[in-house]
Motif scaffolding. Structure first.
Motif, short mmCIF file in Angstrom:
data_model
loop_
_atom_site.label_atom_id
_atom_site.label_comp_id
_atom_site.label_asym_id
_atom_site.label_seq_id
_atom_site.Cartn_x
_atom_site.Cartn_y
_atom_site.Cartn_z
N SER A 28 0.83 -1.21 0.00
CA SER A 28 0.00 0.00 0.00
C SER A 28 0.87 1.26 0.00
CB SER A 28 -0.91 0.04 1.23
OG SER A 28 -1.65 -1.13 1.33
N LEU A 33 -1.08 4.49 -1.81
CA LEU A 33 -2.54 4.52 -1.62
C LEU A 33 -2.85 5.47 -0.47
CD1 LEU A 33 -3.57 0.74 -1.83
CD2 LEU A 33 -3.74 2.50 -3.58
N TRP A 37 -7.10 3.53 2.89
CA TRP A 37 -7.17 2.23 2.20
C TRP A 37 -6.41 1.14 2.95
CZ3 TRP A 37 -9.85 -0.45 -0.99
CH2 TRP A 37 -10.56 0.17 -2.03
#
Ligand SMILES: C[S@@+](CC[C@H](N)C(=O)[O-])C[C@H]1O[C@@H](n2cnc3c(N)ncnc32)[C@H](O)[C@@H]1O
Length: 223
Positions: A28, A33, A37
């Protein structure tokens, strides 16, 4: 822990899940992100495994998938999911509308909340919602069908001729903004307003930026 009691998992499985969680976090971060998230990435696998314990019949998964598809119809192609303009945004948009009769379109009108609000406040104006996701379309049609100055069209926003509108509103995602800006510039008449909730047009500074409460802001261009 509730999850482990529920699922009766062995320590080896927890170790694997911890490894998966760590890798998901690294992935991630590498993909940059947004932070909100990250927990979803970490929890997706344990949640899926916990769900298997309930031995739900396969049709439940199909039903949930179909429901999500009917709502998030445009998340795959246009990369525009459903989320809603806030009530503070509705009021801020109202404040931007020119006086007198006008034609307004919400490109991707979602559940029709903004249109219902504006149509009630400005009876002399004409409001149009364009939506292609089946469930939001049905909900906005049901919500707005009693309003004489409001219309909901089942259409792809890219097929809508914009020249008939004096105000174009959209709350989409970063993905379609450059293309939509080209369409707006080609079709809107001089003096028309193009309002984007929160998403900028690459390389085109807005004439006005209105901060609304929360994370939303209105970017306004006059053609
Ligand atoms: C973020 S929501 C905004 C909903 C509403 N305008 C609001 O402000 O509350 C974006 C909506 O655009 C719709 N949408 C995305 N791409 C579309 C397209 N090509 N044609 C029609 N609607 C589209 C989605 O289905 C979704 O309902």
């Amino acid at each position: 822990m509730l999850l482990s009691r529920l699922a009766g998992w062995q320590p080896e499985l927890w170790a694997l899940l911890a490894l998966h969680g760590g890798l998901a976090l690294l992935w991630s971060a590498w993909l940059k992100l947004p932070r909100w998230w990250w927990p979803f990435q970490v929890l997706a696998l344990p949640a899926a495994l916990a769900l298997l314990r309930f031995e739900l019949p396969p049709w439940v998964f199909l039903l949930v998938f179909l429901l999500l598809l009917l709502v998030y119809w445009n998340a795959g192609g246009d990369r525009v999911p459903l989320y809603l303009s806030s009530r503070a945004t509705w009021a801020a948009v109202e404040g931007l509308l020119p006086a007198g009769p006008l034609a307004f379109v919400d490109l991707g009108c979602g559940l029709g909340g903004l249109l219902g609000y504006l149509a009630g406040r400005r009876p002399e104006a004409r409001f149009c919602g364009v939506e292609s996701a089946p469930l939001p379309l049905l909900i906005s049609w049901l919500r707005l069908r009693g309003r004489p100055n409001c219309q909901v069209r089942r259409a792809d926003l890219w097929q809508v001729e914009l020249s008939e509108f004096q105000v174009v509103y959209c709350f989409l995602s970063p993905e379609p903004m450059a293309e939509l800006w080209r369409k707006a510039r080609a079709e809107l008449r001089p003096g028309a307003l193009f309002i984007s909730n929160s998403f900028a047009v690459p390389g085109a500074a807005p004439d006005l930026s209105v901060k609304v409460g929360g994370r939303q802001r209105l970017l306004v261009w006059r053609m």
